[in-house]
Write an enzyme that holds these catalytic residues in place. Sequence first.
Site, PDB file in Angstrom:
ATOM      1  N   HIS A  92       0.847  -1.207   0.000  1.00 17.30           N
ATOM      2  CA  HIS A  92       0.000   0.000   0.000  1.00 17.30           C
ATOM      3  C   HIS A  92       0.883   1.259   0.000  1.00 17.30           C
ATOM      4  CE1 HIS A  92      -3.153  -2.629   2.200  1.00 17.30           C
ATOM      5  NE2 HIS A  92      -3.684  -2.320   1.021  1.00 17.30           N
ATOM      6  N   LYS A 148     -18.415  -5.258   7.427  1.00 17.97           N
ATOM      7  CA  LYS A 148     -17.289  -6.161   7.164  1.00 17.97           C
ATOM      8  C   LYS A 148     -16.538  -6.431   8.472  1.00 17.97           C
ATOM      9  CE  LYS A 148     -13.578  -6.403   3.757  1.00 17.97           C
ATOM     10  NZ  LYS A 148     -12.888  -5.668   2.698  1.00 17.97           N
ATOM     11  N   ARG A 156      -2.707  -6.088  -8.617  1.00 21.99           N
ATOM     12  CA  ARG A 156      -1.571  -7.001  -8.531  1.00 21.99           C
ATOM     13  C   ARG A 156      -1.661  -8.020  -9.650  1.00 21.99           C
ATOM     14  NH1 ARG A 156      -3.067  -7.874  -2.468  1.00 21.99           N
ATOM     15  NH2 ARG A 156      -4.931  -7.962  -3.720  1.00 21.99           N
ATOM     16  N   SER A 208      -3.296  -7.636   2.580  1.00 24.01           N
ATOM     17  CA  SER A 208      -3.593  -7.607   4.025  1.00 24.01           C
ATOM     18  C   SER A 208      -4.047  -8.994   4.468  1.00 24.01           C
ATOM     19  CB  SER A 208      -4.690  -6.590   4.319  1.00 24.01           C
ATOM     20  OG  SER A 208      -4.278  -5.309   3.924  1.00 24.01           O
TER      21      SER A 208
HETATM   22  O1  PNS Z   1      -9.374  -2.595   0.598  1.00 24.22           O
HETATM   23  P1  PNS Z   1     -10.714  -2.979   0.063  1.00 24.22           P
HETATM   24  O2  PNS Z   1     -11.518  -3.724   1.122  1.00 24.22           O
HETATM   25  O3  PNS Z   1     -10.640  -3.737  -1.230  1.00 24.22           O
HETATM   26  O4  PNS Z   1     -11.492  -1.600  -0.239  1.00 24.22           O
HETATM   27  C1  PNS Z   1     -12.784  -1.608  -0.790  1.00 24.22           C
HETATM   28  C2  PNS Z   1     -13.437  -0.214  -0.683  1.00 24.22           C
HETATM   29  C3  PNS Z   1     -13.461   0.245   0.748  1.00 24.22           C
HETATM   30  C4  PNS Z   1     -12.644   0.770  -1.519  1.00 24.22           C
HETATM   31  C5  PNS Z   1     -14.879  -0.353  -1.257  1.00 24.22           C
HETATM   32  O5  PNS Z   1     -15.532  -1.381  -0.610  1.00 24.22           O
HETATM   33  C6  PNS Z   1     -15.686   0.939  -1.127  1.00 24.22           C
HETATM   34  O6  PNS Z   1     -15.477   1.861  -1.857  1.00 24.22           O
HETATM   35  N1  PNS Z   1     -16.611   0.975  -0.147  1.00 24.22           N
HETATM   36  C7  PNS Z   1     -17.469   2.103   0.075  1.00 24.22           C
HETATM   37  C8  PNS Z   1     -18.905   1.834  -0.402  1.00 24.22           C
HETATM   38  C9  PNS Z   1     -19.067   2.153  -1.868  1.00 24.22           C
HETATM   39  O7  PNS Z   1     -18.873   3.234  -2.332  1.00 24.22           O
HETATM   40  N2  PNS Z   1     -19.442   1.117  -2.652  1.00 24.22           N
HETATM   41  C10 PNS Z   1     -19.698   1.279  -4.080  1.00 24.22           C
HETATM   42  C11 PNS Z   1     -18.453   0.997  -4.903  1.00 24.22           C
HETATM   43  S1  PNS Z   1     -18.283  -0.716  -5.164  1.00 24.22           S
END
Ligand code: PNS
Length: 170
Positions: free
Chosen positions: A18, A42, A94, A132
């Site tokens: 990251h 989550k 990745r 992670s």
């Molecule tokens: O590190 P991650 O868990 O892959 O991150 C995912 C994240 C937090 C970027 C994604 O779940 C997110 O944007 N959540 C906020 C809710 C949202 O906007 N959802 C619509 C887009 S899919």
Amino acid sequence: MDKLAVYPGSFDPITNGHLDLMQRALKIFDRVIIAVASNPAKEHLFTLEERVRMIRESLTEHPLCERVTVETFDGLLVNYVEKKGAKAIIRGLRAVSDFEYEFQMALMNRKLCNDIETLYLMTGMRWIYISSRIIKEVVVAGGGVKGLVPDVVERMLNERLAARKATGVC
Ligand code: PNS
């Protein structure tokens, strides 16, 4: 005007992959906000506050830290990005396995807000296999992750694991 990007994620916990991505984003943008998703639905190993604290501590001695802020957000990512006045979301890619999820997310975000673009950056080769999730898996199984995560994260992972073992929750 500053070129600003939002780098969102769960960061449970932040890894050197990251940080590598953040550094790459700072070659293109003047400022980056690392936006830690609250996402209470989550299950996380670390609380939102712990995740933010680990990122901030990881950045204290980073040469680019003045151009980075760490914040939290809940609700829709695009709403948060708009509120911040940013035009870009940074995400890492990745392997091919990341693609489907990222593609879906980028297109949904575009549907929700056509003004914001998602930019995918490739992490450095030395971090290509870390996530992670795999870091947590290795620590839980008794392996070492030194050099793959910031020192503060390694310490907190070991503390969390020891606490879980002591209480029988593992
Ligand atoms: O590190 P991650 O868990 O892959 O991150 C995912 C994240 C937090 C970027 C994604 O779940 C997110 O944007 N959540 C906020 C809710 C949202 O906007 N959802 C619509 C887009 S899919």
